[in-house]
Scaffold this motif. Sequence first.
Motif, PDB file in Angstrom:
ATOM      1  N   ASP A 471       0.852  -1.192   0.000  1.00 38.40           N
ATOM      2  CA  ASP A 471       0.000   0.000   0.000  1.00 38.40           C
ATOM      3  C   ASP A 471       0.886   1.239   0.000  1.00 38.40           C
ATOM      4  OD1 ASP A 471      -2.664  -1.229   0.273  1.00 38.40           O
ATOM      5  OD2 ASP A 471      -1.877  -1.904   2.208  1.00 38.40           O
ATOM      6  N   LYS A 472       0.539   2.187  -0.863  1.00 38.64           N
ATOM      7  CA  LYS A 472       1.335   3.414  -0.978  1.00 38.64           C
ATOM      8  C   LYS A 472       0.424   4.622  -1.017  1.00 38.64           C
ATOM      9  CE  LYS A 472       4.430   5.875  -4.151  1.00 38.64           C
ATOM     10  NZ  LYS A 472       5.176   5.814  -5.432  1.00 38.64           N
ATOM     11  N   ALA A 473       0.794   5.651  -0.252  1.00 42.78           N
ATOM     12  CA  ALA A 473       0.123   6.942  -0.299  1.00 42.78           C
ATOM     13  C   ALA A 473       1.198   8.016  -0.360  1.00 42.78           C
ATOM     14  CB  ALA A 473      -0.767   7.143   0.917  1.00 42.78           C
ATOM     15  N   ALA A 474       1.104   8.899  -1.323  1.00 45.65           N
ATOM     16  CA  ALA A 474       2.136   9.922  -1.497  1.00 45.65           C
ATOM     17  C   ALA A 474       1.502  11.236  -1.905  1.00 45.65           C
ATOM     18  CB  ALA A 474       3.161   9.485  -2.554  1.00 45.65           C
ATOM     19  N   VAL A 475       2.092  12.323  -1.429  1.00 42.97           N
ATOM     20  CA  VAL A 475       1.662  13.675  -1.792  1.00 42.97           C
ATOM     21  C   VAL A 475       2.903  14.462  -2.186  1.00 42.97           C
ATOM     22  CG1 VAL A 475       0.528  15.790  -1.032  1.00 42.97           C
ATOM     23  CG2 VAL A 475      -0.288  13.588  -0.200  1.00 42.97           C
ATOM     24  N   ALA A 476       2.834  15.173  -3.297  1.00 43.98           N
ATOM     25  CA  ALA A 476       3.951  15.991  -3.770  1.00 43.98           C
ATOM     26  C   ALA A 476       3.463  17.412  -4.013  1.00 43.98           C
ATOM     27  CB  ALA A 476       4.535  15.410  -5.056  1.00 43.98           C
ATOM     28  N   GLU A 477       4.291  18.388  -3.600  1.00 42.78           N
ATOM     29  CA  GLU A 477       3.965  19.798  -3.790  1.00 42.78           C
ATOM     30  C   GLU A 477       5.095  20.477  -4.560  1.00 42.78           C
ATOM     31  OE1 GLU A 477       2.525  18.119   0.027  1.00 42.78           O
ATOM     32  OE2 GLU A 477       4.567  18.696  -0.565  1.00 42.78           O
ATOM     33  N   ASN A 478       4.722  21.379  -5.462  1.00 45.94           N
ATOM     34  CA  ASN A 478       5.694  22.120  -6.268  1.00 45.94           C
ATOM     35  C   ASN A 478       5.397  23.612  -6.178  1.00 45.94           C
ATOM     36  OD1 ASN A 478       6.952  19.720  -7.445  1.00 45.94           O
ATOM     37  ND2 ASN A 478       5.053  19.511  -8.590  1.00 45.94           N
ATOM     38  N   LEU A 479       6.454  24.412  -6.072  1.00 43.53           N
ATOM     39  CA  LEU A 479       6.320  25.867  -6.057  1.00 43.53           C
ATOM     40  C   LEU A 479       7.508  26.455  -6.807  1.00 43.53           C
ATOM     41  CD1 LEU A 479       4.925  28.478  -5.072  1.00 43.53           C
ATOM     42  CD2 LEU A 479       6.405  28.362  -3.038  1.00 43.53           C
ATOM     43  N   SER A 480       7.218  27.359  -7.747  1.00 39.31           N
ATOM     44  CA  SER A 480       8.265  27.998  -8.531  1.00 39.31           C
ATOM     45  C   SER A 480       7.981  29.490  -8.615  1.00 39.31           C
ATOM     46  CB  SER A 480       8.323  27.393  -9.940  1.00 39.31           C
ATOM     47  OG  SER A 480       9.288  28.055 -10.732  1.00 39.31           O
TER      48      SER A 480
END
Length: 780
Positions: A471-480
């Motif tokens: 089981d995998k749960a992932a969150v990614a955030e990007n800011l430029s």
Amino acid sequence: MPTSLCLLIFLALCLKLYAADVDVSKLPAAATTQVDFSRDIRPILEDNCLRCHGPEKAKSKFRLDNRESALKGGENSVDILPGKSAASPLIHYVARLVPDMEMPPNDKGAPLTPQQISLLRAWIDQGAAWDKAGASNNVEFSFAPVFGGTVVTGDAQKFREQTWQATGVNGGLERFELFERTSPDTKVLLTGHVLRDDYKLQLDVDRNDFGFVHAGWEEYRKYFDDIGGFDPKIFPQAPNGGNDLHLDIGRAWIDLGLTAPDLPKMTLGYEFDYRQGDESSLEWGSVGSSRATARNILPDSTSLHEGVHVVKFDLDTEIDGVAIEERFRGEFYKLSTANSNTAYGQVPQVVNEGTTYFQGANTIRLSKKFNDWFFASGGYLYSKMNADSSVNMNAPSLLEQVSAPQVTLERDSSVGNLNGLFGPFNGLTISTGVQAEWTDQNGFGPGTLDEETPPPVSNSVVPFELASRYDKAAVAENLSVRYSKIPFSAIYAEAHLQQEDISQYDQFASSQDILNKAVIVQHTDYHNQMSDLRAGFDTSPWRWVSFIGQFRRYQSDSQYDSGPLIQPVATAYPTFLLDRQIITDEVEAKLVLHLSPRFKTMLSYQYEADDYGVTTRPYALFSVPISPGGALTAGEGHSGIYSINTTWTPMSRLFLSTMFSYQASTLVTANAGDAAIAPYRGNTYTALVNGTYVLNQTTDLFAGFSLSDANYSEDNFAAGLPLGIEYQWRGVQVGVTRKFGNNISAKLQYRYDYYEEPSSGGSDNFRANSIFAVVTFRFW
């Protein structure tokens, strides 16, 4: 009054009312020179107009890719009036004199310059002529036969692997192309090449405002060298298996598209990808009379048969300013491999594996530009896979055979993202996004272990079951963020963050004891936090110089929370780790000098430092302490790269380009006092020099030199197996190209390659001489 006359009067009145709202006095004057369409007009149309008014999905049904369609106009009536540029709506649009009809729109491109508008006016005033490329009913045909070959002394297999080129006589058609435009709306293109073990055939049929058919087939061969490891204490050279190792890699495809103006653009396609043959493997066989002196250096290979059928569907449309993209992919996959090696004794171990699966994936993406400063998009992907695998291992030297005839796997994944672009606000632009992923995977399968115990004890066949959950749960955030209002400069900063949680459960259960346990269970929760931060700038205070600088810091922190381990203590390694940390610092700088129109150079430098650290539990093997545990420095690496690129025209007919790169790197691994684990250190040099001399209007001479040297290895000859690579590669080529009229050209080239690899004891050394001649014929 005739109907046709009424229509003409009505059209004239409309144009008169339209013209009354346009202040033509604001138009730039038409250019006074004679306009050439290919030189002056085509670049303006291609850079600013054809993206929206080309052959596919032309906006307002107005096309600018051929004269007939351009003069016909679109939904807004006629846009080009030959001989009357001041009255042509196209000129009013590009001059931005008509509100809400500015061309190109603000979100599609920059406004045309007054010089460009002046050229367009002169072109229309001079009759809006088109060149031959826009004419209909034309046919063009070209083909280029090639003949030559390569003679290699030494390791011909290494030459093939390094250059992807067959040895011996070679030839065929380097390229052929047949183009026919049966009308302004329809074109047919047949292209490809036919060489030794390298084929391609592609057919494209396009009809504007209706659809297309794109189909083809291609196959090429990838070569492998059948050389093993090198230990001078055992053999003076690395052993060679003597097998002809290669993979034939290919695909066949067909895409059917619908591009009707009033309907969504749709594409239905099918593709078959395949790989088959034998490739080299690093599961090298063992040489040595005892475990203490054995070295795994005998070469090995794997037989591979892989194919996947892909069904695809694409849809693109726009509703109320919202762009919609929908993509579906369905894959039917089959893989079978066979491997035979002697890593476990003199009698080969044979492993056969097979995998089949179906995976369906569908994505939808929505995007919209709400105003001049805000653009947003969002998407969602769902995929599902059902797979079956099998494995059969026969290891006579270990007196055992393992078989798992059917292991099933099911996986569901969902991915969603939201993105936004804000600005520019007085030179400040901000982009941001977030993406979340969820994956659930389950596996199960039965198997048997046949332990062939020596007489008088009878053989025992032990059934077992395998089970796993992931089981995998992932969150990614990007800011430029980018700011460009500093004079002659811009600065930027980027942040990429990710949080990941994985739970993995594996179980092995048997009806009898195997490795002293009937049940083996491992359950580990993995948590990771990653950050990737960058900041940099670029500046050009003068036209002849620019400077770019960037700093990057990457950090990955992982924690392992393992549940109670149920398995033999002798194999307790998976629960040994508690956490792991990776830190990378990187600095990059580039200096570009354009000292004259004839000379330009770029100097660059990149430095990278990597640190690896782990924390472990105390570890003992059969009650014998091995490690006290705690924080450990697992390793560190340092690398610096220096490079220079130059383009130079020292005289009017001589063109030179050069590149030189030097890299020095070190990788040190914690060795716990073991002399067999030594640092990797080495230097890599790369240089390229190419030149062309224009002898006259029909003849060019060219020459090139390439150099690649590396010495990257660890010095552990006394205590372990030598690892790493040391080689020198030199290449020289010379040639001539010549035109024979407008329809025929030819190229003759010769190349010499020299390769030496001391880290293989000379087994990989080769020298190669290649000569090829190409003649190109063009007809139209």
